[in-house]
Write an enzyme that holds these catalytic residues in place. Sequence first.
Site, PDB file in Angstrom:
ATOM      1  N   GLN A  94      -8.314  -2.763   0.262  1.00  0.00           N
ATOM      2  CA  GLN A  94      -9.472  -2.049  -0.287  1.00  0.00           C
ATOM      3  C   GLN A  94     -10.011  -1.320   0.932  1.00  0.00           C
ATOM      4  N   ARG A 102      -5.084  12.490   1.146  1.00  0.00           N
ATOM      5  CA  ARG A 102      -6.191  11.573   1.379  1.00  0.00           C
ATOM      6  C   ARG A 102      -6.889  11.291   0.049  1.00  0.00           C
ATOM      7  N   HIS A 112      -7.454   9.232   9.893  1.00  0.00           N
ATOM      8  CA  HIS A 112      -6.406  10.245   9.763  1.00  0.00           C
ATOM      9  C   HIS A 112      -6.338  10.695   8.316  1.00  0.00           C
ATOM     10  N   GLY A 153       0.816  -1.219   0.000  1.00  0.00           N
ATOM     11  CA  GLY A 153       0.000   0.000   0.000  1.00  0.00           C
ATOM     12  C   GLY A 153       0.841   1.257   0.000  1.00  0.00           C
ATOM     13  N   ILE A 154       2.052   1.171  -0.568  1.00  0.00           N
ATOM     14  CA  ILE A 154       2.966   2.334  -0.541  1.00  0.00           C
ATOM     15  C   ILE A 154       2.435   3.500  -1.371  1.00  0.00           C
ATOM     16  N   LEU A 164      -2.249  -8.087  -3.378  1.00  0.00           N
ATOM     17  CA  LEU A 164      -2.639  -8.790  -2.148  1.00  0.00           C
ATOM     18  C   LEU A 164      -3.420 -10.060  -2.441  1.00  0.00           C
ATOM     19  N   GLU A 190     -12.638   1.252  12.601  1.00  0.00           N
ATOM     20  CA  GLU A 190     -13.904   0.738  12.056  1.00  0.00           C
ATOM     21  C   GLU A 190     -14.294  -0.578  12.715  1.00  0.00           C
ATOM     22  N   ASP A 220      -1.109   6.736   3.516  1.00  0.00           N
ATOM     23  CA  ASP A 220      -0.197   6.409   4.616  1.00  0.00           C
ATOM     24  C   ASP A 220       1.131   5.867   4.092  1.00  0.00           C
ATOM     25  N   TYR A 253     -15.902  -4.254   5.064  1.00  0.00           N
ATOM     26  CA  TYR A 253     -14.530  -3.776   5.308  1.00  0.00           C
ATOM     27  C   TYR A 253     -14.134  -4.031   6.758  1.00  0.00           C
ATOM     28  N   SER A 262      -7.980  -1.046  12.196  1.00  0.00           N
ATOM     29  CA  SER A 262      -8.788   0.170  12.041  1.00  0.00           C
ATOM     30  C   SER A 262      -9.821   0.341  13.146  1.00  0.00           C
ATOM     31  N   LEU A 278       0.083  -2.091   4.776  1.00  0.00           N
ATOM     32  CA  LEU A 278      -0.927  -1.029   4.691  1.00  0.00           C
ATOM     33  C   LEU A 278      -1.888  -1.233   3.525  1.00  0.00           C
TER      34      LEU A 278
HETATM   35  P1  NAP Z   1      -5.419   4.163   0.798  1.00  0.00           P
HETATM   36  O1  NAP Z   1      -4.949   5.547   0.524  1.00  0.00           O
HETATM   37  O2  NAP Z   1      -6.731   3.705   0.269  1.00  0.00           O
HETATM   38  O3  NAP Z   1      -4.278   3.173   0.248  1.00  0.00           O
HETATM   39  C1  NAP Z   1      -4.515   1.805   0.093  1.00  0.00           C
HETATM   40  C2  NAP Z   1      -3.300   1.188  -0.587  1.00  0.00           C
HETATM   41  O4  NAP Z   1      -3.541  -0.205  -0.782  1.00  0.00           O
HETATM   42  C3  NAP Z   1      -2.994   1.773  -1.967  1.00  0.00           C
HETATM   43  O5  NAP Z   1      -1.596   1.811  -2.134  1.00  0.00           O
HETATM   44  C4  NAP Z   1      -3.600   0.737  -2.890  1.00  0.00           C
HETATM   45  O6  NAP Z   1      -3.023   0.715  -4.200  1.00  0.00           O
HETATM   46  C5  NAP Z   1      -3.250  -0.528  -2.133  1.00  0.00           C
HETATM   47  N1  NAP Z   1      -4.048  -1.667  -2.560  1.00  0.00           N
HETATM   48  C6  NAP Z   1      -5.402  -1.762  -2.646  1.00  0.00           C
HETATM   49  N2  NAP Z   1      -5.752  -2.969  -3.095  1.00  0.00           N
HETATM   50  C7  NAP Z   1      -4.602  -3.658  -3.328  1.00  0.00           C
HETATM   51  C8  NAP Z   1      -4.306  -4.948  -3.836  1.00  0.00           C
HETATM   52  N3  NAP Z   1      -5.273  -5.799  -4.197  1.00  0.00           N
HETATM   53  N4  NAP Z   1      -3.013  -5.311  -3.934  1.00  0.00           N
HETATM   54  C9  NAP Z   1      -2.002  -4.481  -3.572  1.00  0.00           C
HETATM   55  N5  NAP Z   1      -2.232  -3.226  -3.107  1.00  0.00           N
HETATM   56  C10 NAP Z   1      -3.511  -2.836  -2.976  1.00  0.00           C
HETATM   57  O7  NAP Z   1      -5.420   3.852   2.358  1.00  0.00           O
HETATM   58  P2  NAP Z   1      -4.707   4.662   3.558  1.00  0.00           P
HETATM   59  O8  NAP Z   1      -5.640   5.719   4.022  1.00  0.00           O
HETATM   60  O9  NAP Z   1      -3.322   4.999   3.161  1.00  0.00           O
HETATM   61  O10 NAP Z   1      -4.706   3.547   4.699  1.00  0.00           O
HETATM   62  C11 NAP Z   1      -3.621   2.610   4.810  1.00  0.00           C
HETATM   63  C12 NAP Z   1      -4.102   1.379   5.547  1.00  0.00           C
HETATM   64  O11 NAP Z   1      -4.568   1.742   6.840  1.00  0.00           O
HETATM   65  C13 NAP Z   1      -5.270   0.636   4.892  1.00  0.00           C
HETATM   66  O12 NAP Z   1      -5.111  -0.735   5.181  1.00  0.00           O
HETATM   67  C14 NAP Z   1      -6.490   1.160   5.622  1.00  0.00           C
HETATM   68  O13 NAP Z   1      -7.544   0.228   5.575  1.00  0.00           O
HETATM   69  C15 NAP Z   1      -5.925   1.330   7.010  1.00  0.00           C
HETATM   70  N6  NAP Z   1      -6.526   2.382   7.844  1.00  0.00           N
HETATM   71  C16 NAP Z   1      -6.651   3.640   7.366  1.00  0.00           C
HETATM   72  C17 NAP Z   1      -7.149   4.633   8.176  1.00  0.00           C
HETATM   73  C18 NAP Z   1      -7.293   6.058   7.694  1.00  0.00           C
HETATM   74  O14 NAP Z   1      -8.010   6.827   8.337  1.00  0.00           O
HETATM   75  N7  NAP Z   1      -6.600   6.453   6.629  1.00  0.00           N
HETATM   76  C19 NAP Z   1      -7.516   4.332   9.502  1.00  0.00           C
HETATM   77  C20 NAP Z   1      -7.353   3.031   9.959  1.00  0.00           C
HETATM   78  C21 NAP Z   1      -6.838   2.061   9.132  1.00  0.00           C
HETATM   79  P3  NAP Z   1      -3.573   1.730  -5.365  1.00  0.00           P
HETATM   80  O15 NAP Z   1      -2.899   3.045  -5.098  1.00  0.00           O
HETATM   81  O16 NAP Z   1      -3.107   1.059  -6.603  1.00  0.00           O
HETATM   82  O17 NAP Z   1      -5.061   1.794  -5.225  1.00  0.00           O
HETATM   83  N1  GDD Z   2     -16.904   8.782   1.952  1.00  0.00           N
HETATM   84  C1  GDD Z   2     -17.963   9.531   2.268  1.00  0.00           C
HETATM   85  N2  GDD Z   2     -18.568  10.240   1.273  1.00  0.00           N
HETATM   86  N3  GDD Z   2     -18.378   9.577   3.557  1.00  0.00           N
HETATM   87  C2  GDD Z   2     -19.439  10.379   3.839  1.00  0.00           C
HETATM   88  C3  GDD Z   2     -20.089  11.131   2.858  1.00  0.00           C
HETATM   89  C4  GDD Z   2     -19.643  11.061   1.516  1.00  0.00           C
HETATM   90  O1  GDD Z   2     -20.175  11.677   0.606  1.00  0.00           O
HETATM   91  N4  GDD Z   2     -21.086  11.841   3.460  1.00  0.00           N
HETATM   92  C5  GDD Z   2     -21.047  11.532   4.759  1.00  0.00           C
HETATM   93  N5  GDD Z   2     -20.064  10.636   4.996  1.00  0.00           N
HETATM   94  C6  GDD Z   2     -19.770  10.017   6.303  1.00  0.00           C
HETATM   95  C7  GDD Z   2     -19.700   8.496   6.267  1.00  0.00           C
HETATM   96  O2  GDD Z   2     -21.009   7.920   6.283  1.00  0.00           O
HETATM   97  C8  GDD Z   2     -18.893   8.215   7.527  1.00  0.00           C
HETATM   98  O3  GDD Z   2     -19.748   8.184   8.636  1.00  0.00           O
HETATM   99  C9  GDD Z   2     -17.977   9.445   7.654  1.00  0.00           C
HETATM  100  O4  GDD Z   2     -18.498  10.434   6.744  1.00  0.00           O
HETATM  101  C10 GDD Z   2     -16.529   9.159   7.278  1.00  0.00           C
HETATM  102  O5  GDD Z   2     -16.513   8.491   6.031  1.00  0.00           O
HETATM  103  P1  GDD Z   2     -15.122   8.210   5.263  1.00  0.00           P
HETATM  104  O6  GDD Z   2     -14.375   9.478   5.107  1.00  0.00           O
HETATM  105  O7  GDD Z   2     -15.463   7.443   4.034  1.00  0.00           O
HETATM  106  O8  GDD Z   2     -14.301   7.349   6.308  1.00  0.00           O
HETATM  107  P2  GDD Z   2     -14.717   6.081   7.181  1.00  0.00           P
HETATM  108  O9  GDD Z   2     -14.759   6.529   8.613  1.00  0.00           O
HETATM  109  O10 GDD Z   2     -15.885   5.386   6.641  1.00  0.00           O
HETATM  110  O11 GDD Z   2     -13.462   5.122   6.949  1.00  0.00           O
HETATM  111  C11 GDD Z   2     -12.142   5.642   6.999  1.00  0.00           C
HETATM  112  O12 GDD Z   2     -11.644   5.555   8.314  1.00  0.00           O
HETATM  113  C12 GDD Z   2     -11.490   4.226   8.817  1.00  0.00           C
HETATM  114  C13 GDD Z   2     -10.968   4.336  10.251  1.00  0.00           C
HETATM  115  O13 GDD Z   2     -12.040   4.535  11.131  1.00  0.00           O
HETATM  116  C14 GDD Z   2     -11.289   4.829   6.023  1.00  0.00           C
HETATM  117  O14 GDD Z   2     -10.013   5.438   5.904  1.00  0.00           O
HETATM  118  C15 GDD Z   2     -11.088   3.412   6.495  1.00  0.00           C
HETATM  119  O15 GDD Z   2     -10.140   2.742   5.642  1.00  0.00           O
HETATM  120  C16 GDD Z   2     -10.534   3.469   7.932  1.00  0.00           C
HETATM  121  O16 GDD Z   2     -10.332   2.175   8.409  1.00  0.00           O
END
Ligand code: NAP
Ligand code: GDD
Length: 341
Positions: A91, A191, A186, A11-12, A67, A135, A16, A156, A133, A88
């Site tokens: 999907q 993002r 985060h 997920g580089i 993956l 979640e 993140d 998820y 996460s 990292l």
């Molecule tokens: P992101 O921006 O969606 O990045 C996901 C990464 O995974 C991308 O590099 C993507 O590649 C890669 N990927 C997806 N499907 C793949 C596959 N089949 N094979 C290989 N690589 C694949 O996510 P992020 O926000 O950086 O989050 C990083 C990790 O932390 C994820 O596991 C996410 O679920 C977890 N997480 C995120 C948050 C948050 O708030 N950001 C919070 C808690 C946990 P492409 O660029 O090609 O799509």
């Molecule tokens: N995406 C999205 N789009 N979310 C919306 C929208 C919209 O148009 N309108 C309202 N929301 C609400 C969602 O229903 C959710 O309650 C909140 O905004 C945050 O949605 P996302 O930004 O999509 O993030 P997430 O909390 O569902 O998931 C993210 O955080 C998780 C950690 O708690 C992702 O980064 C997950 O990969 C990560 O695990």
Amino acid sequence: MILAKTALITGISGQDGSYLAELLISKGYEVHGVIRRSSSFNTRRLDPIYKDPHEANTRLILHYGDLADGVSLTNLIRDLQPHEIYHLGAQSHVRVSFEIPEYTAQTTGLGTLRILEAIRASGVQTRFYQASSSEMFGAAPPPQNEHTPFHPRSPYAAAKVFAYWITVNFREAYGLFAVNGILFNHESHRRGETFVTRKISRAVARIRAGLQDKLYLGNLDALRDWGYAPDFVSAMWLMLQQSKADDFVIATGESHSVREFLDLAFDRVRLDWHQFVEVDPRYLRPSEVDHLRGDASKAERVLGWKPSVRFPELVALMVDADIQLLEDELAGRLVGVDRES
Ligand code: NAP
Ligand code: GDD
């Protein structure tokens, strides 16, 4: 001569992964990353650290893998023998996981098992980080910490719960140094554009420039504990530097609603969001996570970790970055870095 530590990041190319790669390179690591084959460049976030592989002393090396393809992961881990593996890749979109649940389980859930099995079977001595996460807590009331029971509310989240427990199981069964970072939301200007914060910050920039007049969103009442991604990737690194493998919640300890994000984001450009935002049921989820607010006191006590960016600063920096990005795009100032296959 002291050999550099090597790290492998799945997920580089994501938000993140790009920040973590920068952090590790700044600490002297040689960083290897897994990227997917795509019909167009998918490594835009790595532009600041990308170097042509023909140049000397390149510290970022990218490899194709997926993956869903255990062989590619096993070969990489066996050949590279990295000191640290940060898993990292996933999907990672909650709403999308309702539409592609099986693929989400394959990659977000089983992807973790494939990597752990590759480590176990190859006998490579490494430290493993699982991107767990908040979640996973789902319907469990806040504040959530390491002892809060999981109640996942999406495919998820269910896949992440599997990945969490299989990481714990490999630690207990085989003695692997394997940890779960349970990270709350985060964000940053890197993002993905379909997550709510970035969707809003981009829309603010476009509405301000007269390029967009409506922003369609789903549930405005959801509450999230939103932190700043660079702060959070430093916690990942800290977890792998400990003498004992353990799991940690990483969060700011504050929660805010989507409405509050809208207030601050539109205030930044002196606009009233009520004139532009409409609710579109297509963005609602079949089951929602209403309220996430983390208690990261264990991380503060054991890792010495604390967030440096709070909610108002986060909103401001995202809006400002999207305004700048749009101005650069409109002025033709953005030239992507070209790279080989
Ligand atoms: P992101 O921006 O969606 O990045 C996901 C990464 O995974 C991308 O590099 C993507 O590649 C890669 N990927 C997806 N499907 C793949 C596959 N089949 N094979 C290989 N690589 C694949 O996510 P992020 O926000 O950086 O989050 C990083 C990790 O932390 C994820 O596991 C996410 O679920 C977890 N997480 C995120 C948050 C948050 O708030 N950001 C919070 C808690 C946990 P492409 O660029 O090609 O799509
Ligand atoms: N995406 C999205 N789009 N979310 C919306 C929208 C919209 O148009 N309108 C309202 N929301 C609400 C969602 O229903 C959710 O309650 C909140 O905004 C945050 O949605 P996302 O930004 O999509 O993030 P997430 O909390 O569902 O998931 C993210 O955080 C998780 C950690 O708690 C992702 O980064 C997950 O990969 C990560 O695990």
